[in-house]
Design a protein around this motif. Structure first.
Motif, PDB file in Angstrom:
ATOM      1  N   ASP A  66       9.003   9.314   7.378  1.00 26.80           N
ATOM      2  CA  ASP A  66       8.641   8.070   6.711  1.00 26.80           C
ATOM      3  C   ASP A  66       7.309   7.596   7.279  1.00 26.80           C
ATOM      4  O   ASP A  66       6.930   7.961   8.388  1.00 26.80           O
ATOM      5  N   GLY A  67       6.579   6.792   6.493  1.00 23.27           N
ATOM      6  CA  GLY A  67       5.315   6.253   6.975  1.00 23.27           C
ATOM      7  C   GLY A  67       4.090   6.856   6.302  1.00 23.27           C
ATOM      8  O   GLY A  67       4.188   7.508   5.256  1.00 23.27           O
ATOM      9  N   PHE A  68       2.932   6.641   6.932  1.00 22.21           N
ATOM     10  CA  PHE A  68       1.624   6.956   6.352  1.00 22.21           C
ATOM     11  C   PHE A  68       1.139   8.358   6.754  1.00 22.21           C
ATOM     12  O   PHE A  68       1.146   8.704   7.924  1.00 22.21           O
ATOM     13  N   PHE A  69       0.721   9.125   5.753  1.00 20.96           N
ATOM     14  CA  PHE A  69       0.169  10.466   5.965  1.00 20.96           C
ATOM     15  C   PHE A  69      -1.320  10.438   5.604  1.00 20.96           C
ATOM     16  O   PHE A  69      -1.655  10.327   4.420  1.00 20.96           O
ATOM     17  N   PRO A  70      -2.219  10.520   6.589  1.00 19.64           N
ATOM     18  CA  PRO A  70      -3.649  10.441   6.278  1.00 19.64           C
ATOM     19  C   PRO A  70      -4.169  11.704   5.593  1.00 19.64           C
ATOM     20  O   PRO A  70      -3.516  12.754   5.621  1.00 19.64           O
ATOM     21  N   ALA A  71      -5.340  11.593   4.974  1.00 24.24           N
ATOM     22  CA  ALA A  71      -5.935  12.725   4.248  1.00 24.24           C
ATOM     23  C   ALA A  71      -6.140  13.934   5.159  1.00 24.24           C
ATOM     24  O   ALA A  71      -6.061  15.081   4.711  1.00 24.24           O
ATOM     25  N   SER A  72      -6.361  13.678   6.453  1.00 22.80           N
ATOM     26  CA  SER A  72      -6.637  14.782   7.390  1.00 22.80           C
ATOM     27  C   SER A  72      -5.456  15.732   7.547  1.00 22.80           C
ATOM     28  O   SER A  72      -5.627  16.896   7.907  1.00 22.80           O
ATOM     29  N   ILE A  73      -4.240  15.250   7.270  1.00 20.28           N
ATOM     30  CA  ILE A  73      -3.081  16.150   7.358  1.00 20.28           C
ATOM     31  C   ILE A  73      -2.357  16.252   6.011  1.00 20.28           C
ATOM     32  O   ILE A  73      -1.193  16.612   5.948  1.00 20.28           O
ATOM     33  N   TYR A  89       1.987   7.504   1.415  1.00 17.67           N
ATOM     34  CA  TYR A  89       2.966   6.800   2.247  1.00 17.67           C
ATOM     35  C   TYR A  89       4.354   7.157   1.730  1.00 17.67           C
ATOM     36  O   TYR A  89       4.604   7.124   0.520  1.00 17.67           O
ATOM     37  N   HIS A  90       5.260   7.518   2.641  1.00 18.97           N
ATOM     38  CA  HIS A  90       6.630   7.862   2.269  1.00 18.97           C
ATOM     39  C   HIS A  90       7.547   6.665   2.482  1.00 18.97           C
ATOM     40  O   HIS A  90       7.674   6.170   3.601  1.00 18.97           O
ATOM     41  N   VAL A  91       8.176   6.216   1.398  1.00 24.46           N
ATOM     42  CA  VAL A  91       9.118   5.091   1.450  1.00 24.46           C
ATOM     43  C   VAL A  91      10.541   5.600   1.264  1.00 24.46           C
ATOM     44  O   VAL A  91      10.848   6.278   0.272  1.00 24.46           O
ATOM     45  N   TYR A  92      11.368   5.309   2.243  1.00 22.16           N
ATOM     46  CA  TYR A  92      12.825   5.415   2.119  1.00 22.16           C
ATOM     47  C   TYR A  92      13.358   4.015   2.435  1.00 22.16           C
ATOM     48  O   TYR A  92      12.811   3.348   3.318  1.00 22.16           O
ATOM     49  N   PRO A  93      14.430   3.568   1.783  1.00 26.82           N
ATOM     50  CA  PRO A  93      14.943   2.230   2.096  1.00 26.82           C
ATOM     51  C   PRO A  93      15.267   2.048   3.581  1.00 26.82           C
ATOM     52  O   PRO A  93      15.172   0.937   4.105  1.00 26.82           O
ATOM     53  N   ARG A 152       7.094   8.270  -2.969  1.00 24.11           N
ATOM     54  CA  ARG A 152       5.786   8.530  -2.351  1.00 24.11           C
ATOM     55  C   ARG A 152       4.734   7.686  -3.057  1.00 24.11           C
ATOM     56  O   ARG A 152       4.605   7.756  -4.281  1.00 24.11           O
ATOM     57  N   ILE A 153       4.012   6.873  -2.300  1.00 21.78           N
ATOM     58  CA  ILE A 153       2.870   6.154  -2.868  1.00 21.78           C
ATOM     59  C   ILE A 153       1.627   6.963  -2.523  1.00 21.78           C
ATOM     60  O   ILE A 153       1.258   7.097  -1.363  1.00 21.78           O
ATOM     61  N   LEU A 154       1.044   7.534  -3.564  1.00 27.29           N
ATOM     62  CA  LEU A 154      -0.114   8.413  -3.399  1.00 27.29           C
ATOM     63  C   LEU A 154      -1.394   7.638  -3.652  1.00 27.29           C
ATOM     64  O   LEU A 154      -1.485   6.859  -4.621  1.00 27.29           O
ATOM     65  N   HIS A 155      -2.392   7.885  -2.809  1.00 31.56           N
ATOM     66  CA  HIS A 155      -3.723   7.313  -3.036  1.00 31.56           C
ATOM     67  C   HIS A 155      -4.731   8.452  -3.095  1.00 31.56           C
ATOM     68  O   HIS A 155      -4.906   9.191  -2.126  1.00 31.56           O
ATOM     69  N   TYR A 156      -5.337   8.602  -4.266  1.00 26.97           N
ATOM     70  CA  TYR A 156      -6.436   9.561  -4.414  1.00 26.97           C
ATOM     71  C   TYR A 156      -7.727   8.760  -4.313  1.00 26.97           C
ATOM     72  O   TYR A 156      -8.039   7.964  -5.201  1.00 26.97           O
TER      73      TYR A 156
END
Length: 279
Positions: A66-73, A89-93, A152-156
């Motif tokens: 869970d949490g934020f995955f930066p572009a670098s990984i 960002y991975h969201v689980y309740p 998953r909230i994706l940001h391109y």
């Protein structure tokens, strides 16, 4: 061939939706029950989050994911060598969510799960008897109370011109899960691979919702429902300066669910995550 948009409220919507899934692996619905304003608010809130340094305080947990995955990984799609141009960002309740973003994103998670359950019922109803017989339990029951379903909230980010050669926003891939539910993003770019190898644009009219088959449903249906390759291509012209936010909900069965003689949901997921280098 093109993907048609199906009116969720039409009398024959379930039948046409399942036919579209069978033919292309994708179905596109209009006039569905998920509130457009809620989706719009989420896009706005999370765009601000991705534009801020606050995202770095929520770096992903390597154990729970869970949490934020930066572009670098960011992910490298199976069979590719270049990372996708995205952060997410991975969201689980049960996972970490910034307090200011919690209410809307969990409301969406709940509504999209409820819609997915109904759509799985449609799929089961309009599956041939020999396909239905392969399902170890009813499809909606597979996802009921599952802690594995991932939003998953994706940001391109906007394109800068310095991207690695061959990199695109999301390289061609298939999803691992049962089905994926995706509100049409705020920018176009999603394409699905047709049977003849050509790429079809998925209708991206804001307010549509897009559903695609994942590998687990392909496995559970003995290949009757195809998990189709899809990708997000890079924008052209002035669209290059725009960000793109996307909200896929990946519906995962409970780990113990039997998909086939070869796999449970858990053994299937673990095999795929190892292939992707995530484990």
């Amino acid at each position: 061939m093109k993907l048609e948009t199906i009116d969720y409220r039409a009398a024959d919507s379930a039948k046409h939706f399942v036919e579209s899934l069978r033919e292309t692996g994708f179905g596109v619905l209009s006039n569905h029950p998920i509130d457009k304003e809620l989706v719009e608010n989420i896009y706005t809130e999370w765009q601000a989050f991705f534009n801020s340094d606050a995202k770095n305080e929520f770096m992903f947990n390597r154990e729970t994911h869970d949490g934020f995955f930066p572009a670098s990984i960011s992910e490298t799609a199976k069979g590719h060598t270049v990372k996708d141009i995205k952060e997410y960002y991975h969201v689980y309740p049960w996972g970490r969510i910034p307090d200011s973003l919690r209410a809307n994103i969990l409301a969406y998670y709940e509504k999209a799960n409820a819609l997915a359950s109904e759509l799985l019922e449609w799929i089961e109803t309009y599956s041939p008897d020999e396909v239905k017989a392969k399902f170890s339990i009813p499809l909606p029951e597979m996802i009921a109370d599952s802690h594995k379903t991932l939003l998953r909230i994706l940001h391109y980010p906007p394109m800068t011109g310095d991207e690695e050669m061959g990199a695109i926003r999301a390289a061609a891939h298939e999803d691992i899960n049962l089905i994926t539910v995706l509100p049409a993003a705020n920018e176009p770019g999603l394409q699905v691979k047709a049977k003849d190898g050509s790429w079809l644009d998925v209708p991206s009219d804001f307010g549509n919702i897009i559903i695609n088959i994942g590998d687990m449903l392909q496995e559970a249906s003995g290949g009757y429902f195809p998990s189709t390759s899809h990708r997000v291509i890079n924008p052209e012209g002035t669209d290059k300066t725009k960000s793109r936010i996307s909200l896929p909900l990946f519906l995962h069965p409970k780990p113990s669910v039997v998909l086939s003689e070869r796999y449970t949901a858990d053994s299937y997921l673990m095999e795929r995550l190892r292939e992707l280098g995530v484990l």
